[in-house]
Write a protein that holds these residues in place. Structure first.
Motif, PDB file in Angstrom:
ATOM      1  N   UNK A  36       0.826  -1.219   0.000  1.00  0.00           N
ATOM      2  CA  UNK A  36       0.000   0.000   0.000  1.00  0.00           C
ATOM      3  C   UNK A  36       0.856   1.264   0.000  1.00  0.00           C
ATOM      4  N   UNK A  37       2.058   1.206   0.569  1.00  0.00           N
ATOM      5  CA  UNK A  37       2.951   2.368   0.509  1.00  0.00           C
ATOM      6  C   UNK A  37       3.389   2.645  -0.926  1.00  0.00           C
ATOM      7  N   UNK A  38       3.455   1.600  -1.741  1.00  0.00           N
ATOM      8  CA  UNK A  38       3.903   1.758  -3.128  1.00  0.00           C
ATOM      9  C   UNK A  38       2.773   2.106  -4.092  1.00  0.00           C
ATOM     10  N   UNK A  39       1.550   1.555  -3.860  1.00  0.00           N
ATOM     11  CA  UNK A  39       0.455   1.770  -4.817  1.00  0.00           C
ATOM     12  C   UNK A  39      -0.766   2.457  -4.216  1.00  0.00           C
ATOM     13  N   UNK A  40      -0.758   2.710  -2.922  1.00  0.00           N
ATOM     14  CA  UNK A  40      -1.957   3.277  -2.299  1.00  0.00           C
ATOM     15  C   UNK A  40      -3.091   2.269  -2.378  1.00  0.00           C
ATOM     16  N   UNK A  41      -4.220   2.672  -2.910  1.00  0.00           N
ATOM     17  CA  UNK A  41      -5.363   1.768  -3.050  1.00  0.00           C
ATOM     18  C   UNK A  41      -5.547   1.314  -4.503  1.00  0.00           C
ATOM     19  N   UNK A  42      -4.515   1.459  -5.327  1.00  0.00           N
ATOM     20  CA  UNK A  42      -4.626   1.141  -6.756  1.00  0.00           C
ATOM     21  C   UNK A  42      -4.360  -0.348  -7.021  1.00  0.00           C
ATOM     22  N   UNK A  43      -5.287  -1.184  -6.545  1.00  0.00           N
ATOM     23  CA  UNK A  43      -5.280  -2.621  -6.813  1.00  0.00           C
ATOM     24  C   UNK A  43      -6.640  -2.925  -7.427  1.00  0.00           C
ATOM     25  N   UNK A  76       2.369   3.722  -9.973  1.00  0.00           N
ATOM     26  CA  UNK A  76       2.245   2.285 -10.201  1.00  0.00           C
ATOM     27  C   UNK A  76       0.876   1.782  -9.744  1.00  0.00           C
ATOM     28  N   UNK A  77       0.509   0.606 -10.257  1.00  0.00           N
ATOM     29  CA  UNK A  77      -0.735  -0.029  -9.834  1.00  0.00           C
ATOM     30  C   UNK A  77      -0.643  -1.537 -10.071  1.00  0.00           C
ATOM     31  N   UNK A  78      -1.642  -2.248  -9.548  1.00  0.00           N
ATOM     32  CA  UNK A  78      -1.699  -3.709  -9.629  1.00  0.00           C
ATOM     33  C   UNK A  78      -3.040  -4.104 -10.210  1.00  0.00           C
ATOM     34  N   UNK A 105      -9.109   1.170 -14.233  1.00  0.00           N
ATOM     35  CA  UNK A 105      -9.840   2.184 -14.992  1.00  0.00           C
ATOM     36  C   UNK A 105      -8.897   2.899 -15.971  1.00  0.00           C
ATOM     37  N   UNK A 106      -9.482   3.623 -16.915  1.00  0.00           N
ATOM     38  CA  UNK A 106      -8.676   4.385 -17.863  1.00  0.00           C
ATOM     39  C   UNK A 106      -7.835   5.425 -17.141  1.00  0.00           C
TER      40      UNK A 106
END
Length: 132
Positions: free
Chosen positions: A21-28, A39-41, A33-34
């Motif tokens: 979560x430190x690396x991507x926040x909530x972007x899993x 970074x994201x997963x 989305x467009x």
């Protein structure tokens, strides 16, 4: 166990891991989305194989976790995030809404250049043994 229950448990485990979560926040995401910022997963291909035994309904599930980073020609961040995903999931005690997890094992991970300029793609292959 359903594929959706496992998907939810994997996403919860990744979002709940401090390093990830430190690396991507909530972007899993299941599907990103467009124009999501890097970074994201995302969750990639999924396969489930029936592995029943006498009096036991069991499955082997294989989930690909895709890691996406954008750096100026470097794969370092993608390697760091892929390793963090491995550490978050390998041996994890996943809670399912139905069924039970017997084993979570990260079998391999790799990083490669993506056709999109400056994008790196990490692939983390996860095997999950479950019983219903």
């Amino acid at each position: 166990m359903t594929a959706i229950a496992l998907q939810d448990a994997l996403i919860t485990a990744l979002l709940g891991d401090g390093t990830v979560s430190a690396l991507v926040g909530s972007r899993v995401y299941d599907n990103a989305p467009d124009k999501v910022p890097y970074p994201y997963i995302t969750l990639g291909p999924y396969q489930e194989i029936t592995d029943d035994a006498e009096c036991i309904e069991a499955s082997e599930a294989y989930q690909q976790i895709d890691v996406w980073t954008q750096e100026a020609g470097s794969q370092r961040g993608c390697k760091e995030l892929s390793r963090a995903v491995k550490k978050a999931l390998h041996g994890a005690d996943l809670a399912l809404s139905e069924g039970a997890v017997v084993l979570v094992e990260v079998e391999s991970w790799s990083v490669q250049a993506d056709p999109e300029e400056f994008v790196s793609h990490g692939i983390v292959n996860v095997k999950v043994l479950t019983e219903d």
